[in-house]
Motif scaffolding. Structure first.
Motif, PDB file in Angstrom:
ATOM      1  N   ALA A  88       0.433   3.848   2.474  1.00  0.00           N
ATOM      2  CA  ALA A  88      -1.187   4.300   3.060  1.00  0.00           C
ATOM      3  C   ALA A  88      -1.677   4.490   4.175  1.00  0.00           C
ATOM      4  CB  ALA A  88      -1.725   4.325   1.755  1.00  0.00           C
ATOM      5  N   ARG A  89      -1.919   3.367   4.921  1.00  0.00           N
ATOM      6  CA  ARG A  89      -2.321   3.877   5.984  1.00  0.00           C
ATOM      7  C   ARG A  89      -2.005   2.419   6.745  1.00  0.00           C
ATOM      8  NH1 ARG A  89      -4.271   6.986   3.431  1.00  0.00           N
ATOM      9  NH2 ARG A  89      -7.030   7.389   2.799  1.00  0.00           N
ATOM     10  N   PRO A  96      -7.615   4.127   0.789  1.00  0.00           N
ATOM     11  CA  PRO A  96      -8.297   2.709   1.571  1.00  0.00           C
ATOM     12  C   PRO A  96      -8.641   2.725   3.132  1.00  0.00           C
ATOM     13  CG  PRO A  96      -5.421   2.867   1.337  1.00  0.00           C
ATOM     14  CD  PRO A  96      -6.532   3.833   0.727  1.00  0.00           C
ATOM     15  N   LYS A  98       6.448   3.274  -1.945  1.00  0.00           N
ATOM     16  CA  LYS A  98       5.936   2.665  -3.484  1.00  0.00           C
ATOM     17  C   LYS A  98       7.084   2.554  -4.817  1.00  0.00           C
ATOM     18  CE  LYS A  98       1.647   3.522  -3.551  1.00  0.00           C
ATOM     19  NZ  LYS A  98       0.656   3.323  -4.763  1.00  0.00           N
ATOM     20  N   GLN A 102       1.144  -1.505   0.022  1.00  0.00           N
ATOM     21  CA  GLN A 102      -0.255  -0.240   0.206  1.00  0.00           C
ATOM     22  C   GLN A 102       1.045   1.760  -0.105  1.00  0.00           C
ATOM     23  OE1 GLN A 102      -3.404   1.089   2.565  1.00  0.00           O
ATOM     24  NE2 GLN A 102      -4.440  -0.916   2.225  1.00  0.00           N
TER      25      GLN A 102
END
Length: 312
Positions: free
Chosen positions: A75-76, A115, A312, A72
């Motif tokens: 992101a979270r 998300p 990423k 992810q």
């Protein structure tokens, strides 16, 4: 606090608007940074949130890693120590952090790029205080953006429908004690932020430094209830550098202070993922021609930058 980066009382937005907007705009044009005082976010909320975040970081590594969501890009949830690396830096930052995002419905058109949050079950109050602080900073950020809009001749509500479902992030950070001498890494390498504006709660511990136009590193340690607010790369691009995204860093303290942990909680205010970052016509002139003739969506810009900083 250094006298050179101004701190302004945001209640003047309601009582002395023209002068406040002029002073705030001038501060950002020069520094890309300002302190915001009398913001109305209770110290009790800030203290409770910090206590919950500290409690999480005190958990065993294996427990924290349950909340690391592979694939992810951070992101979270939790991002472990030794991953994020400032753009163009050879060395990772000396920090671990957790990302809290906006709570949206599963049928939202943005769900595929925003998300759901994950919450540490070991610290039940983490969610309560994390979301409360998120919402308070989101509201404060909207007030700052309203003032910035007025300063460049836009309607006060220009940004309202551009950030109402923004992919904004609250990031509780833990910088662990530094126990090794002469390491090339710093707590946070020199970088510009990605988003529209960043609101930093807890810059009261020394370490944050801002690079001036002259290349001098200026310490910026807040006092009292001040929240540090700075311009990010997306707003710099939208305004054609009228509002500069200033490079800043968090340096390692000297001596015994290095053996102490440091905590800070920035809120990265982002536009909605499909917002098109296209240079504002009012920020283009003969002296300042359009630097970004190619528009890009906020999500496209975010993805590009996450790759650059090795998330990423």
């Amino acid at each position: 606090m250094t006298a050179r980066i101004p701190t302004l009382d945001i209640t003047r937005y309601d009582t002395d608007r023209d002068a406040f907007v002029a002073e705030l705009g001038a501060a950002y044009r020069q520094w890309g940074f300002a302190g915001i005082s009398n913001h109305g976010i209770s110290q009790e909320l800030i203290d409770n949130a910090y206590a919950a975040f500290r409690k999480f970081y005190a958990l065993p590594e294996e427990t924290k890693k349950k909340y690391h969501l592979a694939g992810q890009g951070g992101a979270r949830g939790y991002t472990p120590f030794g991953i994020e690396t400032a753009k163009d830096s050879k060395h990772f930052d000396l920090k671990e952090f957790f990302h809290i995002g906006r709570e949206i419905a599963d049928d939202s058109k943005y769900r595929d790029v925003m998300p759901p949050n994950v919450w540490p079950e070991e610290v039940p109050e983490f969610k309560q205080y994390g979301l409360a602080l998120y919402n308070a900073l989101d509201a404060l950020g909207a007030r700052v953006l309203a003032a910035l809009a007025l300063h460049i001749g836009l309607p006060e509500d220009f940004f309202v429908d551009k950030v109402d479902v923004g992919n904004s992030i609250l990031r509780p950070i833990h910088y662990p004690p530094i126990t090794t001498e002469d390491i090339p890494n710093v707590r946070a390498g020199a970088h510009g932020d990605i988003n529209f504006i960043t609101l930093l709660v807890g810059a009261s511990t020394a370490g944050l430094e801002v690079r001036s136009h002259d290349g001098e590193w200026v310490p910026f340690t807040s006092q009292g209830d001040t929240i540090v607010v700075n311009i990010g790369d997306m707003l710099q691009r939208l305004t054609n550098h009228v509002y500069p995204s200033t490079i800043h860093r968090v340096v390692n303290p000297a001596g015994d202070a290095a053996r102490q942990p440091r905590y800070s909680v920035p809120f990265f205010l982002h536009p909605n993922p499909d917002f098109l970052i296209k240079t504002l016509p009012g920020c283009i002139s003969a002296e300042n021609p359009d630097r970004y003739p190619q528009a890009i969506t906020a999500h496209g810009f975010l993805e590009e930058r996450l790759r650059e900083i090795k998330l990423k």
